[in-house]
Motif scaffolding. Structure first.
Motif, PDB file in Angstrom:
ATOM      1  N   ASP B   5       0.840  -1.192   0.000  1.00  0.00           N
ATOM      2  CA  ASP B   5       0.000   0.000   0.000  1.00  0.00           C
ATOM      3  C   ASP B   5       0.884   1.254   0.000  1.00  0.00           C
ATOM      4  O   ASP B   5       1.365   1.683   1.036  1.00  0.00           O
ATOM      5  CB  ASP B   5      -0.895  -0.033   1.243  1.00  0.00           C
ATOM      6  CG  ASP B   5      -1.681   1.250   1.410  1.00  0.00           C
ATOM      7  OD1 ASP B   5      -1.733   2.047   0.440  1.00  0.00           O
ATOM      8  OD2 ASP B   5      -2.237   1.448   2.498  1.00  0.00           O
ATOM      9  N   ASN B   6       1.059   1.815  -1.171  1.00  0.00           N
ATOM     10  CA  ASN B   6       1.912   2.997  -1.294  1.00  0.00           C
ATOM     11  C   ASN B   6       1.095   4.295  -1.310  1.00  0.00           C
ATOM     12  O   ASN B   6       1.571   5.340  -1.747  1.00  0.00           O
ATOM     13  CB  ASN B   6       2.774   2.898  -2.561  1.00  0.00           C
ATOM     14  CG  ASN B   6       3.939   3.884  -2.524  1.00  0.00           C
ATOM     15  OD1 ASN B   6       4.521   4.112  -1.461  1.00  0.00           O
ATOM     16  ND2 ASN B   6       4.264   4.467  -3.674  1.00  0.00           N
ATOM     17  N   SER B   7      -0.136   4.218  -0.799  1.00  0.00           N
ATOM     18  CA  SER B   7      -0.964   5.427  -0.776  1.00  0.00           C
ATOM     19  C   SER B   7      -0.364   6.456   0.186  1.00  0.00           C
ATOM     20  O   SER B   7       0.413   6.109   1.075  1.00  0.00           O
ATOM     21  CB  SER B   7      -2.389   5.062  -0.351  1.00  0.00           C
ATOM     22  OG  SER B   7      -2.388   4.523   0.954  1.00  0.00           O
ATOM     23  N   GLU B 384      -3.381  13.801   0.034  1.00  0.00           N
ATOM     24  CA  GLU B 384      -3.110  13.634  -1.404  1.00  0.00           C
ATOM     25  C   GLU B 384      -2.258  14.785  -1.919  1.00  0.00           C
ATOM     26  O   GLU B 384      -1.298  14.590  -2.669  1.00  0.00           O
ATOM     27  CB  GLU B 384      -4.432  13.571  -2.187  1.00  0.00           C
ATOM     28  CG  GLU B 384      -5.174  12.252  -2.099  1.00  0.00           C
ATOM     29  CD  GLU B 384      -4.489  11.138  -2.916  1.00  0.00           C
ATOM     30  OE1 GLU B 384      -3.667  11.450  -3.793  1.00  0.00           O
ATOM     31  OE2 GLU B 384      -4.775   9.955  -2.634  1.00  0.00           O
ATOM     32  N   ASN B 387       1.229  14.596  -0.349  1.00  0.00           N
ATOM     33  CA  ASN B 387       1.837  13.531  -1.157  1.00  0.00           C
ATOM     34  C   ASN B 387       3.175  13.011  -0.616  1.00  0.00           C
ATOM     35  O   ASN B 387       4.210  13.113  -1.286  1.00  0.00           O
ATOM     36  CB  ASN B 387       1.989  14.013  -2.616  1.00  0.00           C
ATOM     37  CG  ASN B 387       2.288  12.852  -3.555  1.00  0.00           C
ATOM     38  OD1 ASN B 387       1.866  11.725  -3.286  1.00  0.00           O
ATOM     39  ND2 ASN B 387       3.008  13.135  -4.622  1.00  0.00           N
ATOM     40  N   ARG B 389       4.622   9.449   0.475  1.00  0.00           N
ATOM     41  CA  ARG B 389       4.241   8.045   0.368  1.00  0.00           C
ATOM     42  C   ARG B 389       5.324   7.135   0.941  1.00  0.00           C
ATOM     43  O   ARG B 389       6.482   7.542   1.049  1.00  0.00           O
ATOM     44  CB  ARG B 389       4.005   7.682  -1.106  1.00  0.00           C
ATOM     45  CG  ARG B 389       2.834   8.403  -1.721  1.00  0.00           C
ATOM     46  CD  ARG B 389       2.787   8.240  -3.229  1.00  0.00           C
ATOM     47  NE  ARG B 389       1.752   9.095  -3.806  1.00  0.00           N
ATOM     48  CZ  ARG B 389       0.499   8.704  -4.050  1.00  0.00           C
ATOM     49  NH1 ARG B 389       0.131   7.470  -3.781  1.00  0.00           N
ATOM     50  NH2 ARG B 389      -0.374   9.550  -4.546  1.00  0.00           N
TER      51      ARG B 389
END
Lengths: 441, 441
Positions: B5-7, B384, B387, B389
């Protein structure tokens, strides 16, 4: 299995206690202070009541303790009984702090100079009480002197000249170390230059200076025993960073300072934290240099400090390469119930069974012998008689391999490693301790 | 390499600071206190001089700091600039303590209620100063409210009814937590039942209570900066054991208490020590039970406590299975020079590169989001935009294997293991950190 040195351990307890039943100190007290001594005796019941209220004393436990150990507890002041107890317990030599009876305080040193020794006491009476205990203690240590090192009580927070004189007198009388108040309270903190004559004479006479746990700001705790126990180890250790950061060990490089019966689990973090500060942590970028400190704090710690770590725990032993093996001085706390007496032989096996023999020799004896100036040659026949050997602890000479990585990493912040390493490659195989329970963790 | 999970991380800094240039607090202070405020402003030079003398302030460093960061430091009170700085630094949301300027104290909250907040202040003026800061802070938090949680200053050591009223007012104004004096000094210690109405209202309103490091008994330190730094983390943490042992968390099971910017390296030993005491150590055989405490202290710690651990160190991360992953709340300390701003992205990579992603998510964001009541869904768009990650930290999803043994051992005194275990099986291969230096150790 390789051959290994199974010769007897020289076991030195860096934390033992002795004291007369309090009223028997009277002959050691100058007559003009006898009325004040009567007042002190009269307050004994109130002291026991206060201890009971806080929960330090449990009446049922006390009854059972005295019933079961009546004979052995006379070793608190009787030298022949004391030798018998030490021999049976596996102990070759001992460093002697005050207050034999930690349960009912029936052997409290006069005027509060025992384990309640603090700068908040009446400083004139404290000196009188200290002298009384010191005189008696020198007599006790004149029996089996090769195995005893008596700790003189010295209220340095009062008159400094009188303190220096008492240190010289104590040394001449045969005592070998100095206990100072663990808390200065309203007196000068130990970074103050007023104490320099004290540090100077202790350095000159090779008298290690020690605090012992017991004193804490109880007024702040209400009757919450857990609070007291949670920080009673911090207060007597506090002088370490006061002395290091104020340059005392630069000015007195031969001075030795130690904290007794306060555990040693806190030492790795303390050294890591202080060294990082000194070596220029990111957080210190806005700070000025530490002018009175010339080397990383851990170097002073290794050279000038020691911990009378008493009944060392497995968790503490696992951190010994960060603490410093020669800084951890084991002790049985005889004759206190928190200690390992009369089951020291069993306790040593439980906690040291997988520790390398050479390291064990340092931690349970030789480091303390050096710190407190015992003559190891003279102790050899006692050790032969006491007869506690590596094999008795379950050691067989092959213990070092499992700790190799931890030893190599050492103090990781000085050796370029990433984080601490614990022994046995930290593998899980075979190192569960379901059979010992939380009391050794 | 497995998929992972690289969100983006939701990064929540549990330790940020904001404050007006001190003189600009005047409109938030009732007119009748303006003369007292003039006196406080006049003492500013003396405060800076005292900080310089102790060595907390270095004039050359200060000059360079303000020159280099002039624009960013306006984020200490300007919400638009603040959002810009947080975005660039990788931070999604923040918990806001007082005193933006830790170098020259030009944004000190009125009457000493900032990082020098203590029971020793004039308690009437402290409440006036606290209200002034709290009113302004609520305005700041009304901009980008989804990413800000303002901490109200409340001098609970003074009038308790007034403190409760201010907590209710602060909550209504949009603030989300309460900062109390780290030291009570001559006021009642925090085990005292007088504080129960404070704990009750904080539990009711879901306002976490926190201390922040800064205050310490400086009178005892002379000008020895090392002493101050060595124990400035102990004093704000002290309420933890006062609250646990006096049963506060039994009476107020929903109360949350945390200590901020005091490291978390001390937590493993504290939990080990307190649990052992509670669970019946050998040493406690003479002690009465702890009537107000119903479960091992570590259970209260997990349920009721947290640590605003700020710039977590590698040594601390290595101990996270003892500390408790959800108890370690990372923070960038914006805009203080001890913190990681404006280099947080790089610092997170240096310290978290081999930590499992799911654990990283908790420590650098989600645990703080839960503790301080952020709406994570509302933070998602900010995250988001920011950003940051896992891949940016060098993580690739395979980090858990090397820590498996440490995770299984956890708190060894509760899991039946012998001593702590550190990650990577504690092997030495490949884990030297020659390239990072002592600042991350």
């Amino acid at each position: 299995m390789p051959e290994f040195d199974n010769s007897p351990y020289v076991v030195v307890s860096s934390d033992c206690h002795a004291g007369l039943p309090t009223e028997e100190y009277r002959p050691y007290i100058e007559a003009k202070y006898h009325p004040a001594f009567d007042d002190f005796l009269a307050e004994q019941a109130a002291r026991v009541e206060a201890a009971t209220k806080l929960g330090v004393r449990n009446p049922e436990f006390a009854r059972a303790w005295f019933e079961e150990h009546e004979e052995g507890l006379r070793g608190g002041w009787d030298s022949a009984q004391r030798d018998k107890e030490l021999d049976a317990d596996g102990v070759t030599a001992e460093v002697i702090f005050p207050d034999a009876d930690a349960v009912e305080s029936t052997t409290a040193a006069p005027f509060g100079v025992g384990l309640t020794f603090s700068g908040g006491l009446d400083q004139e009476l404290a000196l009188v009480g200290a002298r009384a205990h010191n005189r008696w203690l020198a007599e006790l240590c004149s029996h089996s002197p090769e195995r005893r090192r008596g700790v003189a009580l010295v209220p340095i927070t009062g008159d400094v000249d009188a303190a220096v004189a008492e240190i010289r007198r104590a040394k001449e009388s045969g005592l070998g170390a100095v206990m100072i108040p663990a808390m200065w309270e309203d007196k000068a903190p130990y970074h103050d230059r007023r104490y320099d004559p004290v540090w100077a004479v202790c350095e000159e006479l090779r008298m290690p200076v020690a605090t012992h746990s017991g004193v804490a700001p109880r007024d702040e705790y209400g009757d919450h025993l857990g609070i007291y126990v949670s920080e009673v180890t911090w207060w007597p250790a506090r002088p370490i960073w006061f002395l290091i950061w104020s340059g005392v060990f630069e000015r007195f490089p031969g001075l030795k300072f130690g904290v007794t019966e306060a555990g040693c689990w806190w030492a790795p973090n303390l050294l890591w934290f202080m060294d990082r500060l000194f070596l220029g942590a990111h957080a210190a970028a806005k700070l000025t240099p530490f002018e009175e400190v010339k080397r990383p704090p851990s170097e002073y710690f290794d050279r000038n400090c020691f911990i009378g770590a008493s009944n060392t725990k497995r968790r503490e032993l696992a951190h010994r390469y960060e603490i410093g093996i020669d800084n951890m001085l084991w002790g049985n706390d005889f004759p206190h119930p928190e200690g390992t007496w009369p089951n020291t032989r069993k306790w040593l096996r439980t906690t040291f069974h997988d520790i390398p023999v050479d390291e064990t020799r340092r931690m349970i004896g030789l480091a303390a012998a050096e710190t407190y100036g015992f003559d190891v040659a003279k102790l050899a026949p006692v050790a032969e008689r006491v007869n506690l050997r590596p094999g008795d602890l379950g050691q067989s000479g092959g213990e070092a391999a499992g700790w190799a990585a931890a030893r190599e990493v050492g103090r990781h912040w000085l050796t370029g490693h990433d984080f601490p390493v614990i022994g046995y490659g930290a593998t899980l195989g075979g190192h569960r301790t379901d059979d010992v329970g939380p009391e050794v963790s």
